[in-house]
Design an enzyme around this catalytic site. Structure first.
Site, PDB file in Angstrom:
ATOM      1  CB  VAL A   1      -0.948   0.033   1.226  1.00 16.89           C
ATOM      2  CG1 VAL A   1      -2.015  -1.030   1.108  1.00 16.89           C
ATOM      3  CG2 VAL A   1      -0.179  -0.109   2.544  1.00 16.89           C
TER       4      VAL A   1
ATOM      5  NE  ARG B   1       3.863   7.170  -3.710  1.00 17.43           N
ATOM      6  CZ  ARG B   1       2.678   7.437  -3.155  1.00 17.43           C
ATOM      7  NH1 ARG B   1       1.842   6.459  -2.863  1.00 17.43           N
ATOM      8  NH2 ARG B   1       2.326   8.690  -2.896  1.00 17.43           N
TER       9      ARG B   1
ATOM     10  CG  ASP C   1      -4.216   0.491  -3.322  1.00 11.87           C
ATOM     11  OD1 ASP C   1      -5.153   0.340  -4.133  1.00 11.87           O
ATOM     12  OD2 ASP C   1      -4.056   1.537  -2.657  1.00 11.87           O
TER      13      ASP C   1
ATOM     14  CD  GLU D   1      -0.275   3.823  -8.851  1.00 12.09           C
ATOM     15  OE1 GLU D   1      -0.949   4.848  -8.639  1.00 12.09           O
ATOM     16  OE2 GLU D   1       0.234   3.158  -7.948  1.00 12.09           O
TER      17      GLU D   1
ATOM     18  CG  HIS E   1      -2.795   4.781  -5.647  1.00 16.24           C
ATOM     19  ND1 HIS E   1      -1.544   5.124  -6.078  1.00 16.24           N
ATOM     20  CD2 HIS E   1      -2.881   5.308  -4.411  1.00 16.24           C
ATOM     21  CE1 HIS E   1      -0.914   5.841  -5.145  1.00 16.24           C
ATOM     22  NE2 HIS E   1      -1.733   5.956  -4.117  1.00 16.24           N
TER      23      HIS E   1
HETATM   24  C1  OXD Z   1      -0.831   8.522  -1.760  1.00 15.79           C
HETATM   25  C2  OXD Z   1      -2.205   8.512  -1.329  1.00 15.79           C
HETATM   26  O1  OXD Z   1      -0.039   9.389  -1.382  1.00 15.79           O
HETATM   27  O2  OXD Z   1      -2.992   7.732  -1.892  1.00 15.79           O
HETATM   28  O3  OXD Z   1      -0.500   7.641  -2.518  1.00 15.79           O
HETATM   29  O4  OXD Z   1      -2.564   9.270  -0.423  1.00 15.79           O
END
Ligand code: OXD
Length: 316
Positions: free
Chosen positions: A230, A232, A256, A261, A280
């Site tokens: 979750v 990067r 995620d 992306e 995401h």
């Molecule tokens: C991020 C978020 O920073 O989804 O990726 O908040």
């Protein structure tokens, strides 16, 4: 920081700029709030802007913002703010305490999806099949390794522990964290990975974390363990992950975040049956960030120190 009499705030968000702008609370005599949803709109305004309250602002516009003094990032991660083009004097702040609750439910929800074998029962239902021989597993007693013990990682670890999960962590300092049985240094990552049934990545993207999870680290995981990312996407070497998943060298992955992306439609991760792809959304855009911004804006106007300032050297 000196007090300011008049300030222009640019709220930048591709879909929800107006909504966030409506939540800014500040004396209207002193603060002008503008909203933009595209780089073109932002380019027209940014020359007058002192404060940027933004999600994924295009860094090429920094050069056109001579007055810019402070950026409040709307998301959990800040690597998109810290582009090389960001002038050194600009203060960057984050929003701790906002995303942990969301991401905790995402992580535990998907861990339970694994242990409760939800996919198998839903599939059996579609085929009108009584899957009486398959029993759920327990999350209680499993070991979760949380890699990255910032406010979000700590929230996930606390909640997991409350469900009876044994929690381990990895951090740069290896400083003890309440509720986490043992915190490993990054140099001991392999040993930590070997103990876990669920490995949860909650790392910011920095030069140190890019590619941290590669073939060797995946090899260190139990063949039944699941990877949940979750943080990067680029923290994981995706080619190595695809190979480990194909060869069933780990149990599976709930992802995620991705290096690119949206995940390209021809990416192999889409087609693997031991992978969950979500777009995401584990820490979604939320107006819960409003009070953090408003508090800092009051400080900015008064010339006081801002809260939650990002250490630009460390990258978070
Ligand atoms: C991020 C978020 O920073 O989804 O990726 O908040």
């Amino acid at each position: 920081m000196a007090a300011r009499r008049a300030v222009t705030v640019l709220v930048y968000h591709p879909d929800e700029a107006e909504r966030y702008a409506a939540l800014v609370r500040a004396p209207r005599r002193r603060v002008t709030v503008r909203a933009a949803g595209t780089p073109e709109q932002a380019a027209r305004i940014v020359g007058d802007v002192d404060v940027l309250y933004a999600w994924r602002f295009p860094p090429e516009l920094y050069a056109r913002a001579p007055r810019l003094a402070w950026i409040q990032a709307m998301g959990a991660g800040v690597e998109w703010v810290l582009a090389p083009a960001l002038p050194p004097g600009v203060v960057v702040t984050r929003a701790p305490g906002v995303f942990g609750a969301w991401m905790t439910e995402y992580v535990l929800g998907w861990c339970l999806w694994v242990t409760q074998r939800m996919a198998a029962f839903r599939e059996a239902q579609r085929a009108r099949r009584w899957l009486g021989h398959l029993t759920p597993d327990r999350l209680r007693g499993k070991t979760m390794l949380v890699v990255g013990l910032g406010d979000i990682g700590r929230a996930i670890a606390r909640a997991a522990r409350a469900l009876g999960v044994r929690t381990l962590g990895v951090s740069r300092s290896a400083r003890p964290v309440g509720g986490v049985e043992r915190v490993f240094r990054v140099s001991a990552l392999g040993r930590a990975l070997a103990e876990a049934d669920f490995v949860v990545l909650v790392l910011p993207l920095t030069p140190d974390t890019r590619g941290l999870i590669g073939a060797r680290e995946l090899e260190a995981m139990k063949p039944t363990a699941w990877l949940v990312n979750v943080g990067r996407g680029a923290v994981v070497r995706e080619e190595a992950l695809v190979q480990a998943l194909r060869e069933r060298r780990i149990g599976g992955a709930v992802l995620d975040v991705f290096s690119v992306e949206p995940l390209p439609t021809d990416h192999p991760l889409w087609g693997l049956d031991n992978v969950v792809v979500t777009p995401h959304i584990s820490g979604p855009s939320t107006p819960e960030i409003g009070p953090i911004f408003n508090d800092n804006l009051a400080r900015f106007l008064a010339g006081r120190r801002l809260r939650h300032v990002v250490d630009r050297g460390r990258g978070y």
